[in-house]
Design a protein around this motif. Structure first.
Motif, PDB file in Angstrom:
ATOM      1  N   PHE A  12      44.353  16.884  -4.012  1.00 57.93           N
ATOM      2  CA  PHE A  12      43.943  15.624  -3.397  1.00 57.93           C
ATOM      3  C   PHE A  12      42.929  15.872  -2.278  1.00 57.93           C
ATOM      4  N   ARG A  13      43.188  16.890  -1.479  1.00 56.67           N
ATOM      5  CA  ARG A  13      42.299  17.207  -0.352  1.00 56.67           C
ATOM      6  C   ARG A  13      40.919  17.665  -0.820  1.00 56.67           C
ATOM      7  N   GLY A  14      40.824  18.161  -2.048  1.00 58.84           N
ATOM      8  CA  GLY A  14      39.548  18.614  -2.581  1.00 58.84           C
ATOM      9  C   GLY A  14      38.716  17.512  -3.209  1.00 58.84           C
ATOM     10  N   LEU A  15      39.234  16.295  -3.250  1.00 56.96           N
ATOM     11  CA  LEU A  15      38.526  15.176  -3.879  1.00 56.96           C
ATOM     12  C   LEU A  15      37.663  14.418  -2.872  1.00 56.96           C
ATOM     13  N   THR A  16      36.670  13.720  -3.392  1.00 60.52           N
ATOM     14  CA  THR A  16      35.880  12.817  -2.554  1.00 60.52           C
ATOM     15  C   THR A  16      36.731  11.591  -2.243  1.00 60.52           C
ATOM     16  N   GLU A  17      36.302  10.799  -1.290  1.00 59.27           N
ATOM     17  CA  GLU A  17      37.057   9.603  -0.909  1.00 59.27           C
ATOM     18  C   GLU A  17      37.195   8.641  -2.096  1.00 59.27           C
ATOM     19  N   ASN A  18      36.128   8.485  -2.869  1.00 56.08           N
ATOM     20  CA  ASN A  18      36.166   7.603  -4.040  1.00 56.08           C
ATOM     21  C   ASN A  18      37.158   8.131  -5.076  1.00 56.08           C
ATOM     22  N   GLN A  19      37.155   9.438  -5.294  1.00 55.62           N
ATOM     23  CA  GLN A  19      38.096  10.039  -6.240  1.00 55.62           C
ATOM     24  C   GLN A  19      39.533   9.893  -5.756  1.00 55.62           C
ATOM     25  N   ARG A  20      39.733   9.985  -4.453  1.00 57.44           N
ATOM     26  CA  ARG A  20      41.075   9.811  -3.892  1.00 57.44           C
ATOM     27  C   ARG A  20      41.585   8.402  -4.154  1.00 57.44           C
ATOM     28  N   GLU A  21      40.720   7.412  -3.944  1.00 52.38           N
ATOM     29  CA  GLU A  21      41.112   6.022  -4.188  1.00 52.38           C
ATOM     30  C   GLU A  21      41.458   5.809  -5.653  1.00 52.38           C
ATOM     31  N   THR A  22      40.670   6.398  -6.546  1.00 51.29           N
ATOM     32  CA  THR A  22      40.940   6.283  -7.978  1.00 51.29           C
ATOM     33  C   THR A  22      42.271   6.925  -8.327  1.00 51.29           C
ATOM     34  N   LEU A  23      42.528   8.104  -7.769  1.00 44.13           N
ATOM     35  CA  LEU A  23      43.790   8.793  -8.020  1.00 44.13           C
ATOM     36  C   LEU A  23      44.972   7.966  -7.510  1.00 44.13           C
ATOM     37  N   LEU A  24      44.849   7.392  -6.335  1.00 42.00           N
ATOM     38  CA  LEU A  24      45.931   6.566  -5.793  1.00 42.00           C
ATOM     39  C   LEU A  24      46.152   5.321  -6.649  1.00 42.00           C
ATOM     40  N   ASP A  25      45.060   4.706  -7.112  1.00 42.50           N
ATOM     41  CA  ASP A  25      45.191   3.544  -8.002  1.00 42.50           C
ATOM     42  C   ASP A  25      45.906   3.934  -9.291  1.00 42.50           C
ATOM     43  N   PHE A  26      45.539   5.091  -9.844  1.00 43.14           N
ATOM     44  CA  PHE A  26      46.150   5.543 -11.083  1.00 43.14           C
ATOM     45  C   PHE A  26      47.629   5.866 -10.863  1.00 43.14           C
ATOM     46  N   ALA A  27      47.949   6.473  -9.737  1.00 40.82           N
ATOM     47  CA  ALA A  27      49.349   6.765  -9.424  1.00 40.82           C
ATOM     48  C   ALA A  27      50.151   5.466  -9.320  1.00 40.82           C
ATOM     49  N   ALA A  28      49.552   4.444  -8.715  1.00 43.11           N
ATOM     50  CA  ALA A  28      50.220   3.142  -8.621  1.00 43.11           C
ATOM     51  C   ALA A  28      50.439   2.554 -10.009  1.00 43.11           C
ATOM     52  N   PHE A  29      49.453   2.712 -10.886  1.00 47.93           N
ATOM     53  CA  PHE A  29      49.588   2.241 -12.259  1.00 47.93           C
ATOM     54  C   PHE A  29      50.747   2.953 -12.955  1.00 47.93           C
ATOM     55  N   LEU A  30      50.807   4.275 -12.835  1.00 48.87           N
ATOM     56  CA  LEU A  30      51.871   5.041 -13.475  1.00 48.87           C
ATOM     57  C   LEU A  30      53.241   4.655 -12.927  1.00 48.87           C
ATOM     58  N   ALA A  31      53.314   4.425 -11.634  1.00 49.25           N
ATOM     59  CA  ALA A  31      54.586   4.041 -11.023  1.00 49.25           C
ATOM     60  C   ALA A  31      55.030   2.662 -11.502  1.00 49.25           C
ATOM     61  N   ALA A  32      54.071   1.774 -11.732  1.00 52.50           N
ATOM     62  CA  ALA A  32      54.390   0.408 -12.146  1.00 52.50           C
ATOM     63  C   ALA A  32      54.710   0.292 -13.622  1.00 52.50           C
ATOM     64  N   ARG A  33      54.323   1.283 -14.412  1.00 54.62           N
ATOM     65  CA  ARG A  33      54.498   1.165 -15.869  1.00 54.62           C
ATOM     66  C   ARG A  33      55.956   1.069 -16.281  1.00 54.62           C
ATOM     67  N   GLY A  34      56.846   1.527 -15.431  1.00 55.65           N
ATOM     68  CA  GLY A  34      58.260   1.494 -15.765  1.00 55.65           C
ATOM     69  C   GLY A  34      58.915   0.146 -15.544  1.00 55.65           C
ATOM     70  N   GLU A  35      58.192  -0.774 -14.937  1.00 59.69           N
ATOM     71  CA  GLU A  35      58.770  -2.085 -14.678  1.00 59.69           C
ATOM     72  C   GLU A  35      59.073  -2.787 -15.993  1.00 59.69           C
ATOM     73  N   VAL A  36      60.201  -3.438 -16.052  1.00 60.52           N
ATOM     74  CA  VAL A  36      60.615  -4.128 -17.258  1.00 60.52           C
ATOM     75  C   VAL A  36      59.928  -5.489 -17.317  1.00 60.52           C
ATOM     76  N   ALA A  37      59.436  -5.836 -18.499  1.00 58.36           N
ATOM     77  CA  ALA A  37      58.789  -7.131 -18.683  1.00 58.36           C
ATOM     78  C   ALA A  37      59.835  -8.236 -18.579  1.00 58.36           C
TER      79      ALA A  37
END
Length: 118
Positions: A12-37
């Motif tokens: 994470f520390r080796g990424l640019t700020e834009n890449q960090r934001e993308t990674l955090l967004d993707f992590a949020a997506f992965l965390a949310a995928r388990g939510e039941v419809a």
């Protein structure tokens, strides 16, 4: 801190700020995928318009909201591949989002098809 957490922090520390934001967004997506419809899922996709400017992660979230009747686990592999095309291979967001829209539509068509056609 586990080895995986240390490794992730180092990367994470080796990424640019834009890449960090993308990674955090993707992590949020992965965390949310388990939510039941919700039990009362709509049969038709919800009419959520695509904004003029949209990130790939936000597009995935929008498409998940548009097609809540689809099983997230069935979409995970292909959706992750599209995210990888964008983040790792540099495919423009617009092209990846177009492909994601087609992917979700294809899964929806399969979802509503009669069982003998699936």
């Amino acid at each position: 801190m586990t080895q995986n957490e240390k490794k992730l922090l180092q990367q994470f520390r080796g990424l640019t700020e834009n890449q960090r934001e993308t990674l955090l967004d993707f992590a949020a997506f992965l965390a949310a995928r388990g939510e039941v419809a919700a039990a009362t899922e709509p049969v038709q996709p919800l009419p959520i318009e695509r904004p003029a400017q949209e990130s790939v992660v936000k597009a995935i979230k929008r498409l998940m909201a548009t097609y809540p009747m689809l099983e997230r686990n069935r979409l995970l592999h292909e959706t992750s591949n599209q995210m990888t095309r964008h983040v790792i291979h540099g495919v423009p967001a617009v092209a990846v989002i177009d492909d994601l829209e087609a992917l979700f539509r294809r899964h929806y068509e399969a979802h509503i098809a009669p069982p003998e056609e699936r």
